[in-house]
Design a protein around this motif. Structure first.
Motif, mmCIF file in Angstrom:
data_model
loop_
_atom_site.group_PDB
_atom_site.id
_atom_site.type_symbol
_atom_site.label_atom_id
_atom_site.label_comp_id
_atom_site.label_asym_id
_atom_site.label_seq_id
_atom_site.Cartn_x
_atom_site.Cartn_y
_atom_site.Cartn_z
ATOM 1 N N LEU A 1 13.988 16.030 -15.087
ATOM 2 C CA LEU A 1 13.620 15.007 -14.117
ATOM 3 C C LEU A 1 12.387 15.465 -13.348
ATOM 4 N N ASN A 2 11.562 14.507 -12.972
ATOM 5 C CA ASN A 2 10.366 14.826 -12.204
ATOM 6 C C ASN A 2 10.276 13.860 -11.026
ATOM 7 N N PHE A 3 10.094 14.417 -9.831
ATOM 8 C CA PHE A 3 9.951 13.615 -8.616
ATOM 9 C C PHE A 3 8.589 13.938 -7.997
ATOM 10 N N ALA A 4 7.862 12.903 -7.655
ATOM 11 C CA ALA A 4 6.546 13.105 -7.044
ATOM 12 C C ALA A 4 6.328 12.049 -5.973
ATOM 13 N N GLY A 5 5.504 12.381 -5.008
ATOM 14 C CA GLY A 5 5.178 11.438 -3.951
ATOM 15 C C GLY A 5 3.793 11.730 -3.402
ATOM 16 N N ARG A 6 3.120 10.699 -2.952
ATOM 17 C CA ARG A 6 1.766 10.855 -2.415
ATOM 18 C C ARG A 6 1.570 9.884 -1.256
ATOM 19 N N TYR A 7 1.010 10.400 -0.178
ATOM 20 C CA TYR A 7 0.649 9.541 0.953
ATOM 21 C C TYR A 7 -0.861 9.567 1.108
ATOM 22 N N ASP A 8 -1.477 8.377 1.081
ATOM 23 C CA ASP A 8 -2.922 8.230 1.278
ATOM 24 C C ASP A 8 -3.168 7.452 2.554
ATOM 25 N N HIS A 9 -4.159 7.879 3.322
ATOM 26 C CA HIS A 9 -4.534 7.135 4.525
ATOM 27 C C HIS A 9 -6.045 6.946 4.557
ATOM 28 N N TYR A 10 -6.463 5.671 4.637
ATOM 29 C CA TYR A 10 -7.872 5.312 4.775
ATOM 30 C C TYR A 10 -8.064 4.792 6.199
ATOM 31 N N ASN A 11 -9.054 5.314 6.900
ATOM 32 C CA ASN A 11 -9.210 4.928 8.306
ATOM 33 C C ASN A 11 -9.590 3.459 8.465
ATOM 34 N N ASP A 12 -10.062 2.797 7.367
ATOM 35 C CA ASP A 12 -10.484 1.402 7.490
ATOM 36 C C ASP A 12 -9.459 0.401 6.956
ATOM 37 N N VAL A 13 -8.587 0.798 6.019
ATOM 38 C CA VAL A 13 -7.637 -0.167 5.443
ATOM 39 C C VAL A 13 -6.187 0.302 5.545
ATOM 40 N N GLY A 14 -5.932 1.434 6.215
ATOM 41 C CA GLY A 14 -4.552 1.865 6.408
ATOM 42 C C GLY A 14 -4.066 2.822 5.345
ATOM 43 N N GLY A 15 -2.764 3.061 5.343
ATOM 44 C CA GLY A 15 -2.194 4.057 4.453
ATOM 45 C C GLY A 15 -0.981 3.548 3.709
ATOM 46 N N SER A 16 -0.495 4.384 2.780
ATOM 47 C CA SER A 16 0.642 3.991 1.966
ATOM 48 C C SER A 16 1.270 5.233 1.342
ATOM 49 N N PHE A 17 2.612 5.241 1.292
ATOM 50 C CA PHE A 17 3.338 6.289 0.575
ATOM 51 C C PHE A 17 3.806 5.707 -0.750
ATOM 52 N N ASN A 18 3.579 6.462 -1.834
ATOM 53 C CA ASN A 18 3.904 5.973 -3.167
ATOM 54 C C ASN A 18 4.652 7.044 -3.954
ATOM 55 N N PRO A 19 5.922 6.754 -4.280
ATOM 56 C CA PRO A 19 6.731 7.715 -5.027
ATOM 57 C C PRO A 19 6.653 7.488 -6.529
ATOM 58 N N LYS A 20 7.061 8.512 -7.279
ATOM 59 C CA LYS A 20 7.179 8.406 -8.723
ATOM 60 C C LYS A 20 8.389 9.212 -9.174
#
Length: 567
Positions: free
Chosen positions: A231-250
């Protein structure tokens, strides 16, 4: 261990399109012109009695509009990797610079010069030019650089990883990383030049600039639960100062119950922020690719009182395109599941199902969509203050609705037994699209696109690449086939509806590569070996009648050579 890397690249492109359309720019011919119909040089026209003529004209003698685009990129990166206290690390810092410019090379004409030339009786919009008229046209050409862009990006990133513990299936792997990036873009429009020609598309474009800061953190955990199950679990949080951020799991799974069978599957969410060009690219106004009736000034093909039918009926209309600072990010969700078979060591077959849902697609509406439904899109039609002329249709980049698609990927590789001739293998990579539907606006109806041309493009039900490869010593020989299935055509105002199917497109190519010298590689080949002609299509989205240049190539048999040298 440290390294320093520098990469530089440059590309150029020359393009030619039809001579400039001089329509609705105020060209007036009076009865005093020697080229007024009936004055001798031009035959009389029934119904004319000396009134001023509002001229729409495409001066073919000026030649096609020629553009020269060039871009260059340079990137410097310093990286460092090693091990500290049992942790493997990798970090890098980089800076890149991009430059791009576009230049008028010929064919573009100064609007005011054409207005003055026709008004003074020097230019003949109805036939060949006199020597004086030809010289006047030649001296009316607009030449030079009209737009320039600069893009800079600075970034730093780092990643650490290690094995945390041992599980029944193997070592539990863990990784953690972060990155920071600063992007800046500036777009400069030479208004003194581009503003003189409406056919440039940049006559009313303005300088634009934008910048953003981006940071991200990400982690990954690889869990070998038992032997052959991972099994593989991954996650990434990106934040752009102009359009906001998002957390995205896999989350993904890999299970191999036997040597001959592998089962895999995954689920992940995605996030795509608009680019700086999507946000701040200069807005430009140019002609529509198809011809349309102005829905207000020529409803159902009938001009209203006072409207010029040569401008408002059955003509190319002006479309305004470009960046939109109010864009939001795209978000997606993807499921996939598949199986890999290897019944014998020489044969590997894989089949994967995928299902993708995308929200807030970053794109622009197809012009055919806007003109075919004026009641829905009337807010995009911008008229002058008096309502007597359509300035443009606003079709800038926007967040459209959802996209829903699913299908199958098929891959096959067969390695034949070694022979005195060499090592021969056959591979096939294909995709079947079972469903593709989208919305042109949030909450709107879905349009079916699979196997048909909808709005701006087709979606092929089936497409594949087939490759036969023979390796013999220092030589590699390839025979390849590229195939795209037929689809239901676009039907437009300029083509009859009985042409309702575009045939499949299949081309074969052959090449040979020599790799006997470690410093260079030489390849020679022939594309479209059997001179396959692109299938006929009605599409006009790309200003190209008869075939679709995005998917097919009219060049026919095309020999080529490529030499790669390593310093």
């Amino acid at each position: 261990l440290g390294s320093l890397e520098f990469v530089w690249g440059r590309s150029t492109n020359e393009s030619r399109v039809a001579p400039p359309p001089m329509s609705n720019i105020g060209i007036v011919m009076t009865a005093a012109s020697p080229y007024y119909p009936g004055n001798g040089a031009v035959p009389a026209f029934p119904g004319l009695s000396g009134e001023n003529l509002d001229i729409s004209w495409r001066p073919v003698e000026s030649g096609p509009r020629e553009n020269y685009d060039s871009s260059s990129t340079a990137r410097l990166q310093a990286s460092l990797e090693g091990t500290i206290a049992g942790w493997d690390y990798n970090t890098a810092i980089s800076h890149s610079v991009g430059r791009a410019k576009s230049t008028f090379r010929g064919g573009y004409l100064v609007d005011q010069r054409i207005i003055d030339g026709v008004g003074a009786g020097i230019l003949n919009p109805f036939g060949p030019q006199s020597p004086a008229g030809a010289d006047y046209l030649n001296n009316s050409l607009l030449l030079g650089e009209y737009v320039h862009a600069r893009i800079n990006s600075s970034a730093i990133d780092g990643r650490v990883s290690r094995e945390l513990m041992t599980l029944p299936g193997g070592a539990l792997g863990f990784a953690l990383g972060a990155e920071f990036r600063r992007d800046r873009a500036k777009y400069f429009v030479n208004r003194d030049l581009a503003g003189q020609a409406s056919s440039s598309g940049y006559a009313d474009a303005q300088n634009q600039s934008g910048q953003r800061s981006i940071y991200a953190v990400f982690t990954e955990l690889n869990v070998p639960v038992i032997k052959d199950l991972e099994l593989n679990f991954a996650g990434r949080y990106d934040h752009y100062n102009d359009v906001g951020g998002s957390f995205n799991p896999k989350v993904s799974l890999r299970w191999q119950p036997t040597r001959q069978v592998l089962v895999r599957g995954s689920f992940n969410k995605g996030f795509r922020a608009p680019t700086l060009f999507d946000l701040y690219g200069p807005q430009s106004t140019t002609n529509s690719s198809d011809t349309y009736n102005d829905p207000v000034l020529c409803p159902n093909g009938v001009p209203v009182a006072g409207a010029n039918p040569n401008v408002v009926c059955g003509q190319q209309q002006d479309i305004r395109q470009g960046g939109n600072p109010d864009l939001s990010p795209e978000r997606s969700r993807t499921y996939s599941a598949g199986v890999v078979f290897e019944p014998v060591r020489a044969l590997t077959v894989s089949l994967d199902y995928w299902n993708i849902k995308l929200k807030d697609q970053i794109s622009a509406l197809a012009e055919q969509t806007i003109f075919s439904n004026y009641p829905r899109y009337q807010n995009l039609f911008v008229y002058n203050a008096a309502g007597t002329s359509l300035d443009y249709v606003l079709d800038i980049t926007d967040n459209l609705g959802e996209v829903r698609t699913r299908g199958l990927d098929l891959s096959l590789l067969y390695r034949m037994p070694r022979s005195p001739v060499g090592n021969l293998s056959v591979s096939l990579d294909g995709t079947y699209v079972n469903k593709y539907e989208y919305q042109n606006e949030r909450g709107g109806p879905f349009t079916q696109n699979a196997g048909r041309y909808a709005d701006a493009s087709p979606v092929f039900r089936w497409r594949h690449n087939l490759l036969f490869t023979l390796v013999r010593g220092d030589y590699t020989f390839n025979l390849s086939n590229r195939y795209m299935s037929h689809y239901e055509d676009q039907n437009t105002a300029v083509a009859p509806e009985f042409f309702n199917k575009v045939g499949h497109y299949s081309t074969w190519s052959v090449s040979a590569t020599f790799t006997g010298n470690p410093k260079f590689e030489f390849t020679a080949g022939v594309k479209n070996l059997f001179d396959e002609t692109p299938p006929f299509t009605n599409q006009v989205t790309n200003f190209q009648l008869g075939y679709d240049p995005r998917y097919t190539d009219p060049l026919g048999i095309t020999p080529y050579m490529r030499l790669t040298y390593k310093f």
